[in-house]
Design an enzyme around this catalytic site. Structure first.
Site, short mmCIF file in Angstrom:
data_model
loop_
_atom_site.label_atom_id
_atom_site.label_comp_id
_atom_site.label_asym_id
_atom_site.label_seq_id
_atom_site.Cartn_x
_atom_site.Cartn_y
_atom_site.Cartn_z
CG HIS A 8 -1.92 0.95 1.40
ND1 HIS A 8 -1.70 2.25 1.77
CD2 HIS A 8 -3.25 0.84 1.22
CE1 HIS A 8 -2.86 2.89 1.81
NE2 HIS A 8 -3.82 2.07 1.48
CG ASP B 114 0.56 -2.48 6.11
OD1 ASP B 114 -0.41 -2.69 6.86
OD2 ASP B 114 0.47 -1.80 5.06
CD GLN C 238 -6.82 -4.67 3.87
OE1 GLN C 238 -7.72 -5.49 4.08
NE2 GLN C 238 -7.06 -3.40 3.63
CE LYS D 271 -7.33 -0.44 6.20
NZ LYS D 271 -8.10 -0.12 5.00
CB CYS E 33 -3.63 3.31 -1.55
SG CYS E 33 -4.83 4.57 -1.21
N1 PMP Z 1 -1.77 -0.80 4.50
C1 PMP Z 1 -2.71 -1.54 3.93
C2 PMP Z 1 -2.35 -2.89 3.39
C3 PMP Z 1 -4.02 -1.05 3.83
O1 PMP Z 1 -4.96 -1.78 3.25
C4 PMP Z 1 -4.32 0.23 4.36
C5 PMP Z 1 -5.71 0.82 4.26
N2 PMP Z 1 -6.28 0.76 3.01
C6 PMP Z 1 -3.29 0.94 4.95
C7 PMP Z 1 -2.04 0.40 5.01
C8 PMP Z 1 -3.52 2.30 5.54
O2 PMP Z 1 -4.38 2.21 6.62
P1 PMP Z 1 -5.00 3.53 7.29
O3 PMP Z 1 -5.56 4.33 6.16
O4 PMP Z 1 -6.05 2.99 8.21
O5 PMP Z 1 -3.89 4.22 7.98
#
Ligand code: PMP
Length: 401
Positions: free
Chosen positions: A118, A195, A198, A221, A359
């Site tokens: 991401h 990270d 997910q 999430k 993203c």
């Molecule tokens: N890493 C991953 C794999 C994600 O899916 C996301 C959220 N789409 C993020 C980081 C960022 O998370 P947040 O917007 O809650 O900070």
């Protein structure tokens, strides 16, 4: 009460159709217990923590610190002070990239991320590399969406300072082999940040079993409120990092000449935290524990296998990300149609999916596509909803071919 009935938001219609919420990888909905916790906090408990001598402040502080211990147990961290509350995964990664970068990255050093990250696990490292004169390297992945561990081994060298990878890809759904990645990195003396945005709502996460040095996730999430997240850091490493933000709470003593910093975890929690959301995170963990993480995983696997099988029968539909070990994320394309058009048509039928690059622009570049449509499931979704989704796709696909 059934699991689904605990989520009041699901009980509504969109354009006259029952809402089918398949955008869970972006954010999950919140059970009544989480909503009630927020309401209770602001009705009866609201107070600034750690500093007050009065009853409410003591109670709020206890509830806040109790949540830290709850998170510690939830991810099996060794110590409660290895849990830092942040605003979310993004802030957790920025904290490490900034503080670790300042402490350990020097000109000529290298940082390794995967090509399926991401943007939140790319850009903070780019910024750190730019500041420190280091270089960002990337682990490639196969057409199926599987990381190339041989290439990873080849990337590691005496200049590598840290590896940052996701546990699960938000676009491909791939569950990455974190234990293998950690073992390979550690054999070169290189720490690993994971990270977990997910993964945290789909599987048991045990940071000691994974062996990682940092683990980041977002509350929103995993059925908790927005605006709250966690950074787990292994004590020995976290304790060597300089502060990320300066302000109240993170200090021991301040004079104009010199400031000394507080101990873990407070050194990394400058300013007033989002106490109500922290308590909401506690309620969300309770919800996941009561439901059973294995029950959640099994239900989501059933929905994913069922939907994948039905989608594979639709001519013109192509699934992006076909690794054997996946969570409940299905990215797909319909012929040459733009993902946004598919998403808009599904929306008119009451079905909420995400479209675009999610993203993860480097993933789209890797496949040479503009984006995907992404359906993602949570514990409250049903096979009937999948049937509705499949019927909708069967209507839409011929219109777009
Ligand atoms: N890493 C991953 C794999 C994600 O899916 C996301 C959220 N789409 C993020 C980081 C960022 O998370 P947040 O917007 O809650 O900070």
């Amino acid at each position: 009460m059934s699991i689904r009935d605990q989520f009041p938001i699901l009980n509504q219609t969109v354009y006259g159709k029952p809402l089918v919420y398949f955008d869970n990888a972006a954010t999950t909905q919140k059970p009544q217990s989480v909503i009630d916790t927020l309401c209770h906090y602001y009705t009866s408990l609201n107070s600034n923590i750690h500093r007050g001598a009065h009853h409410l402040a003591v109670q709020a502080t206890e509830a806040y610190e109790e949540t830290r211990r709850e998170v510690q147990a939830f991810i099996n961290a060794r110590h409660a002070h290895e849990i830092v509350f942040t605003r979310g995964t993004t802030e957790s990664i920025n904290l490490v990239a900034s503080s670790f970068g300042q402490q350990y990255l020097h000109p000529g050093d290298e940082v390794i991320v995967s090509a399926m990250e991401h943007h939140s696990n790319i850009v903070p490292w780019q910024l750190a590399c730019q500041r420190q004169g280091a270089t960002l390297r990337t682990i490639p992945f196969s057409d199926q969406g599987i990381l190339d561990l041989q290439a990873f081994q080849n990337l590691l060298n005496e200049h590598t300072r840290i590896v940052a990878v996701n546990h699960v890809s938000n676009t491909l759904g791939t569950v990455n082999p974190i234990v293998d990645i950690v073992n390979i990195a550690h054999s070169h003396g290189v720490p690993v940040l994971v990270d977990g945005a997910q993964s945290i709502s789909h599987m048991v996460v045990d940071v000691q079993a994974l062996g990682c040095d940092f683990y980041c996730f977002s509350g929103h999430k995993m059925y908790a409120p927005m605006g709250i997240g966690v950074l787990y850091g292994r004590e020995e490493l976290l304790d060597t990092l300089p502060p990320y933000q300066g302000g109240g709470e993170m200090i021991k003593d301040v004079t104009f000449e010199r400031t000394t910093y507080n101990e873990l975890p407070f050194r990394f929690e400058a300013g007033t935290p989002s106490v109500g959301d922290v308590l909401g995170l506690h309620a969300a963990i309770d919800f996941m524990r009561e439901t059973g993480i294995d029950t959640i995983a099994a239900h989501e696997k059933d929905l994913t296998d069922y939907a994948t099988m039905k989608m594979e029968e639709i001519e013109g539909l192509r699934i992006i990300g076909t690794a054997p070990h996946k969570t409940s994320v299905i990215s797909f394309l319909v012929g040459n149609a733009h993902p946004y058009d598919v998403g808009t048509l599904l929306d008119k039928l009451g079905i909420a999916v995400r479209t675009g690059h999610h993203c993860t622009q480097p993933i789209m570049d890797r496949y040479g596509i503009p984006g995907t449509v992404r359906a993602s499931f949570a514990i409250y979704n049903t096979r009937e909803e999948v049937d509705t989704f499949i019927a909708a796709l069967r209507r839409i696909v011929p219109m777009l071919m």
